[in-house]
Design a protein around this motif. Structure first.
Motif, PDB file in Angstrom:
ATOM      1  N   ARG A 117     -22.078 -33.724   0.255  1.00 11.80           N
ATOM      2  CA  ARG A 117     -21.083 -33.519   1.304  1.00 11.80           C
ATOM      3  C   ARG A 117     -21.247 -34.510   2.462  1.00 11.80           C
ATOM      4  N   ASP A 118     -22.506 -34.841   2.807  1.00 10.40           N
ATOM      5  CA  ASP A 118     -22.742 -35.684   3.986  1.00 10.40           C
ATOM      6  C   ASP A 118     -23.662 -36.847   3.627  1.00 10.40           C
ATOM      7  N   ALA A 119     -23.304 -38.041   4.109  1.00 12.32           N
ATOM      8  CA  ALA A 119     -24.151 -39.236   3.930  1.00 12.32           C
ATOM      9  C   ALA A 119     -23.839 -40.189   5.059  1.00 12.32           C
ATOM     10  N   SER A 120     -24.838 -40.990   5.384  1.00  8.97           N
ATOM     11  CA  SER A 120     -24.687 -41.887   6.535  1.00  8.97           C
ATOM     12  C   SER A 120     -24.104 -43.240   6.155  1.00  8.97           C
ATOM     13  N   GLY A 121     -24.355 -43.667   4.908  1.00 10.80           N
ATOM     14  CA  GLY A 121     -23.929 -44.996   4.502  1.00 10.80           C
ATOM     15  C   GLY A 121     -24.888 -46.082   4.905  1.00 10.80           C
ATOM     16  N   ASN A 122     -25.998 -45.695   5.529  1.00 12.00           N
ATOM     17  CA  ASN A 122     -26.999 -46.640   6.002  1.00 12.00           C
ATOM     18  C   ASN A 122     -28.087 -46.768   4.938  1.00 12.00           C
ATOM     19  N   VAL A 123     -28.251 -47.992   4.402  1.00 12.55           N
ATOM     20  CA  VAL A 123     -29.234 -48.216   3.340  1.00 12.55           C
ATOM     21  C   VAL A 123     -30.654 -47.984   3.843  1.00 12.55           C
ATOM     22  N   SER A 124     -30.893 -48.125   5.130  1.00  7.87           N
ATOM     23  CA  SER A 124     -32.250 -47.958   5.698  1.00  7.87           C
ATOM     24  C   SER A 124     -32.676 -46.500   5.739  1.00  7.87           C
ATOM     25  N   ASP A 125     -31.787 -45.573   5.419  1.00  5.05           N
ATOM     26  CA  ASP A 125     -32.142 -44.150   5.427  1.00  5.05           C
ATOM     27  C   ASP A 125     -32.860 -43.723   4.159  1.00  5.05           C
ATOM     28  N   PRO A 160     -25.449 -45.434  -9.952  1.00  5.39           N
ATOM     29  CA  PRO A 160     -25.057 -45.932  -8.630  1.00  5.39           C
ATOM     30  C   PRO A 160     -26.062 -46.939  -8.072  1.00  5.39           C
ATOM     31  N   SER A 161     -25.536 -47.881  -7.341  1.00 10.04           N
ATOM     32  CA  SER A 161     -26.368 -48.859  -6.638  1.00 10.04           C
ATOM     33  C   SER A 161     -26.907 -48.218  -5.366  1.00 10.04           C
ATOM     34  N   PRO A 162     -27.924 -48.842  -4.721  1.00  4.76           N
ATOM     35  CA  PRO A 162     -28.424 -48.285  -3.446  1.00  4.76           C
ATOM     36  C   PRO A 162     -27.322 -48.155  -2.405  1.00  4.76           C
ATOM     37  N   GLU A 163     -26.380 -49.063  -2.393  1.00  2.00           N
ATOM     38  CA  GLU A 163     -25.287 -48.971  -1.418  1.00  2.00           C
ATOM     39  C   GLU A 163     -24.454 -47.698  -1.665  1.00  2.00           C
ATOM     40  N   LYS A 164     -24.190 -47.401  -2.942  1.00  2.00           N
ATOM     41  CA  LYS A 164     -23.438 -46.198  -3.252  1.00  2.00           C
ATOM     42  C   LYS A 164     -24.256 -44.951  -2.955  1.00  2.00           C
TER      43      LYS A 164
END
Length: 1040
Positions: free
Chosen positions: A413-421, A322-326
């Motif tokens: 189960r949970d992720a923000s989708g924010n790459v800065s996290d 997976p890429s960082p975005e994924k």
């Protein structure tokens, strides 16, 4: 009908005739000579090769020109007409199929010379025989193109897989996995598969138990459980398919809307965009359906290929790093800690429970009937349905299980989708969630419950995991559109079959088919309208709840059909598919009903209310269909079992029922007699209408006499059997019926006759026959009832018909409103059961009139029991029963009180008891003279007896009355005349009069006894019943 030419010079010994058996659409096949070939081969001088019978639907020359193949059929070794077994002889059960009838028993029993003469008579002098019709014209008509038929893969397996791989696979399975965990999701999948597999086994058994035509689940259930159950299921199942079409179209429209939002395209608003896209999509699918099954199957193949590509795209994506975005979206490829974390459930929100997840997932399995629903378009439904359905269940189950494990092993189960996290360094203090171990800190969105990505929050997880996102979108499109198209085709096909059966009113319009595949265009349009209505609602959850219940109800009844057919042990239940069990079928039926209430109880109640309403309608109307259902087999088994068990039980007086053998002749000629007995036997006891057919009249009766008369009884709502019996006389026929009627304890104990009102004008032999029938009744220990009506019983005088000689006509019927009745043929009136029902006095409401019972002799209580049974009927329940007994003036009150006490102990509701103290007085001389005049033609005077002994005279004319006999019975005669005077004085306004029947002495002349019966019942305007028990108790006041 094609011409059949033959040429012969003569019929020599050893020459075997060749017979052509030809048929057309307008009539049944006929036997006709084709060729007498003198060169027929012989094995030896005594043994001939059996003749070959050519079966062809067309002219021989036309067949040769078209290259069609004629079927060769051989005659048996016994006769040239007696054919060997052949498939075509058993095709009569197929709808719209004309079977090739075997020669009748009459034809086979004809003398050999008659058969030869019939064969020779059909040939001309030139040896050319012909039958009506022109084969050349028939051969010139263009041959219609054969309809499209599918095999097990394209017709069943692919179709079922496409319908099972629906929108739930792509849009809900990942979310269910996040809620229930991998283990419980597998449990949900396997439980659903258990139900569908058991149902598939039941479907396979039913589908292989004979030929299955179009109609799918409805056809199977209705032909197994009958129209009462099949009709409601056909209606609900058709509606469920329309709803399922709307459900999958809505799923497609929601994905399109979300896709448009990604590109910032909005048509109107979020809700109306779904409606617009849904209606447009459904319209396109409708046009594909209109194009025919061939185009529809091509579209399904395209959808199937797209789904396979999307699956491959997904599985490849799970192995791509997976890429960082994924990773910011919670996707980390295969990791053991993610797999372990997702094994256990984590319920969230109001819908977070096991059964709610089960209810959401289960609609994905409803596609198992997609192949069965188009059974009319399959090459071999008996092979294709079991094989295709079970293979489809196996592969789709495997795919669901694998996707559950793979997505649960790759996504948190949970992720923000924010790459800065992303976590920089090794600082993980205060980090919450599984992402901390992978270098991501999703703590803020987890604690604030605002995460937009991950299994629990994003419904597009499969697309994000895959190698190329839009291929998964294409898979969603293919899954939803293929399912919608499948349901759009299946529902109308089922509904068309239901409409053809004509179980419900106003739906026959949709039965018409078009084209070579008999496409239900009108039903397509109806399904389209229903689906559009649900699309406009745009509430997918409500639709899903109803659909689950509708299909579960269908599954339950399919399983119950298999169980019921197995447990009834019907010889007709012979499925070629043996991998089923009646107990697994019963389990499938029970679990389906249980799941209905566990999923959505209100939808289950709604479904059952609809089923019961539709069931009640069909059960009330009783459609005239006979499909040999297992219900009929079960009814037979129960009746047989109960009849046998009753045979081992001794009779008890408390359970006595007047089981009547009624000598009605054709029942529609004596409706009064039928209605009278039916009034006190319906739903209580046995009634058999006996029709004694004279030997000389047997050949004149139509073949379907029995069927028509049974239909007449059913139309009149009389619960009775009809038994015709051929005999030389009334007495012989009645004697045999008395001995042979009934089965075990279901055997008549009471004979009911109509009064022979025309006895004075009848032949002496017929009077003797009638009286001897009464003698035989008492000799057989039967009870006896004789009904006399003012206008007679026989209505055959209303029509110009020939009366059965076993039942000569009574007094003619003349009514005020009858002027000149239209004359009809005997076939139309005597034996046709669908003639107009003539109303009798027993069908009228009797109001508060009285039923007068003249209990002259103690016969065991039958004289009281019959009026009691009558008063239990709606038409008679307000009538008052009055009992008249014989007594003297000195003990009148005492006798009356004793009788009242006895009747109270019998618990009979008697209105009044009257003691007749003047019954022994001498009758009026005028009435006595009338009696003497009535028997005068039958008197044997002394001058006629000179030189002839009494015994010889009795043998010559047993009906004659000698003066000595008349004097001997004078007192009895006077008492009967006197009793008639009392009856006429007291019962002029009664609704019904019952009088104890005098038992005839063996030395009483038949004419004198007939005159007594006439005297007892004459002069009244109401029906009179002469009744006599067999001197055994039929009522009691004891409890044991």
């Amino acid at each position: 009908m094609g011409q059949l030419a033959s040429k012969r010079d003569g019929l020599d010994l050893g020459v075997v005739p060749r017979v052509r058996f030809s048929t057309n659409e307008d009539g049944p096949p006929r036997y006709s000579p084709h060729q007498f070939d003198g060169s027929s081969q012989q094995r030896n001088d005594s043994l001939q090769i059996p003749p070959t019978i050519i079966v062809s639907d067309t002219d021989p020359s036309a067949s040769e020109q078209r290259g069609s193949r004629a079927e060769l059929r051989r005659s048996s070794l016994y006769s040239t007409l007696d054919l060997v077994p052949h498939l075509e002889n058993y095709a009569s059960t197929l709808p719209h199929r004309l079977s090739r009838p075997r020669p009748s028993l009459v034809a086979l029993r004809s003398a050999f010379e008659e058969v030869q003469a019939g064969v020779e008579a059909t040939t001309t002098d030139s040896g050319v025989g012909s039958l009506p019709g022109n084969g050349n014209e028939e051969s010139q008509t263009p041959q219609e193109k054969a309809p499209v038929r599918f095999g097990w893969m394209l017709g069943v397996m692919i179709r079922c897989m496409l319908n099972i791989w629906g929108v739930i696979l792509f849009l809900r399975l990942s979310w269910i996995t996040s809620q229930a965990g991998i283990l419980l999701t597998w449990v949900i999948i396997l439980m659903s598969v258990l139900v569908t597999t058991v149902t598939a086994l039941s479907i396979s058994a039913i589908a292989t138990n004979g030929r299955v035509i179009s109609g799918g689940a409805y056809f199977m259930i209705s032909r197994s459980l009958g129209p009462e159950i099949g009709g409601p299921i056909g209606m609900v199942f058709s509606f469920a398919n329309a709803c399922a079409c709307a459900l999958n179209t809505l799923g497609f429209a929601e994905v399109v809307r979300d896709l448009l939002l990604e590109f910032d395209v909005v048509i109107v608003d979020a809700i109306n965009d779904v409606r617009i896209v849904g209606v447009i999509t459904l319209t396109i699918l409708l046009l594909i359906s209109f194009a025919g099954m061939e185009w529809e199957s091509k579209a399904q193949i395209l959808f199937f290929l797209v789904l396979l590509v999307s699956f491959a795209n997904y599985f490849v994506g799970t192995f791509i790093p997976p890429s960082p975005e994924k990773q910011a979206q919670g996707i980390f490829s295969y990791r053991s800690d993610i797999f372990i974390s997702n094994l256990k459930p984590e319920w969230r929100g109001p819908e977070g429970n096991f059964f709610q997840m089960f209810a959401i997932f289960f609609p994905s399995t409803i596609g198992i009937l997609s192949g069965a629903n188009i059974s009319g378009d399959l090459e071999d439904p008996a092979t294709a349905i079991p094989k295709g359905t079970l293979v489809a269940i196996f592969w789709t189950t495997l795919s669901y299980l694998i996707i559950t494990v793979t997505v649960g092993s790759c996504v948190v189960r949970d992720a923000s989708g924010n790459v800065s996290d992303i976590i920089t360094g090794n600082i993980t203090d205060g980090c919450v969630g599984l992402g901390c171990n992978m270098g991501w800190n999703f703590t803020d969105c987890i604690e604030s419950q605002s995460c937009k990505y991950g299994l629990a929050n994003n419904l597009q997880v499969l697309g994000q995991v895959s190698g190329f996102y839009y291929l998964i979108t294409a898979g969603v499109f293919a899954a939803s559109l293929s399912s919608a198209l499948g349901f759009l085709v299946s529902g109308p096909k089922v509904f068309q079959c239901l409409c053809k059966d004509n179980l419900y009113p106003y739906i026959g319009f949709f039965a018409k088919g078009y084209g070579k595949n008999n496409e239900p265009i009108r039903a397509y349009l109806l399904c389209y309208v229903i689906a559009v209505a649900f699309i406009l609602i745009a509430d997918l959850n409500t639709i899903a709840a109803l659909i689950s219940n509708f299909f579960l109800c269908s599954y339950g009844l399919i399983n119950f059909s298999c169980f019921h057919a197995s447990i009834t042990n019907s010889p007709g239940w012979r499925p070629s598919f043996h991998y089923y069990s009646k107990w697994t079928a019963l389990f499938g039926a029970v679990i389906s009903i249980v799941l209905m209430f566990l999923f959505t109880w209100w939808a289950a109640l709604f479904t059952f209310c609809i089923i019961f309403f539709l069931f009640g309608y069909v059960n009330y109307n009783k459609p005239k269909v006979n499909w040999g259902s297992s219900v009929q087999a079960g009814t037979y088994n129960m009746a047989l079992s109960y009849s046998v068990s009753l045979s081992g039980v001794d009779d008890h007086v408390k359970n006595f029922r007047p089981q009547c053998l009624v000598l009605t002749g054709p029942p529609n000629q004596r409706p009064g007699l039928v209605d009278f007995v039916g009034s006190f036997t319906k739903h209580i006891s046995l009634m058999i209408c006996g029709d004694i057919v004279m030997e000389q009249d047997r050949q004149a009766q139509p073949q379907d006499t029995t069927d028509w008369l049974v239909k007449w009884l059913n139309k009149r709502k009389v619960r009775s059997f009809y038994t015709p019996f051929t005999a030389d006389s009334l007495r012989v026929g009645a004697r045999h019926l008395l001995q042979a009627s009934g089965l075990g304890k279901l055997k008549p104990n009471t004979l009911v006759l109509g009064f022979k009102a025309n006895w004075r004008d009848s032949s002496p032999e017929s009077i003797e026959d009638y009286i001897n029938t009464i003698y035989d009744t008492f000799d057989s220990n039967y009870c006896l009832c004789i009904l006399r009506m003012m206008d007679g019983l026989d209505i055959s005088d209303l029509f110009d018909v020939e009366v059965n000689q076993g039942f000569e006509p009574d007094e003619s019927v003349e009514t005020d409103n009858q002027q000149s009745p239209e004359k009809e043929s005997a076939d139309n009136i005597s034996y046709k059961g669908d003639t107009d029902q003539i109303k009798t006095v027993f069908q009228n409401d009797q109001g508060k009139k009285t039923i007068d019972v003249y209990w002259i002799a103690d016969d065991g209580g039958l004289t009281l029991l019959v009026p009691y049974l009558l008063t239990r009927r709606k038409r008679w329940h307000r009538s008052k029963v009055r009992v008249f007994i014989v007594g003297d003036e000195q003990n009148m009150e005492e006798g009356r009180n004793e009788m009242i006490a006895l009747l109270k102990r019998f618990r009979l509701d008697i209105h009044d008891v009257t003691v007749m103290t003047d019954s022994e007085k001498r009758p009026n001389s005028k009435n006595l003279s009338r009696f003497v005049d009535s028997v005068a033609p039958f008197m044997l005077h002394d001058e006629q007896q000179e030189g002839v002994s009494t015994q010889e005279q009795r043998k010559r004319a047993p009906w004659k009355i000698s003066e000595k006999e008349f004097e001997a019975f004078k007192l009895k005669t006077e008492r009967k005349v006197r009793l008639n005077e009392i009856i006429r004085r007291n019962s002029q306004h009664a609704a019904l009069v019952l009088v104890s029947l005098p038992v005839p002495h063996s030395d009483c002349p038949s004419a004198l006894y007939m005159a007594w019966l006439d005297t007892l019942t004459c002069g009244l305007h109401c029906p009179v019943v002469l009744i006599r028990g067999n001197q055994q108790n039929v009522i009691t006041f004891y409890c044991q």
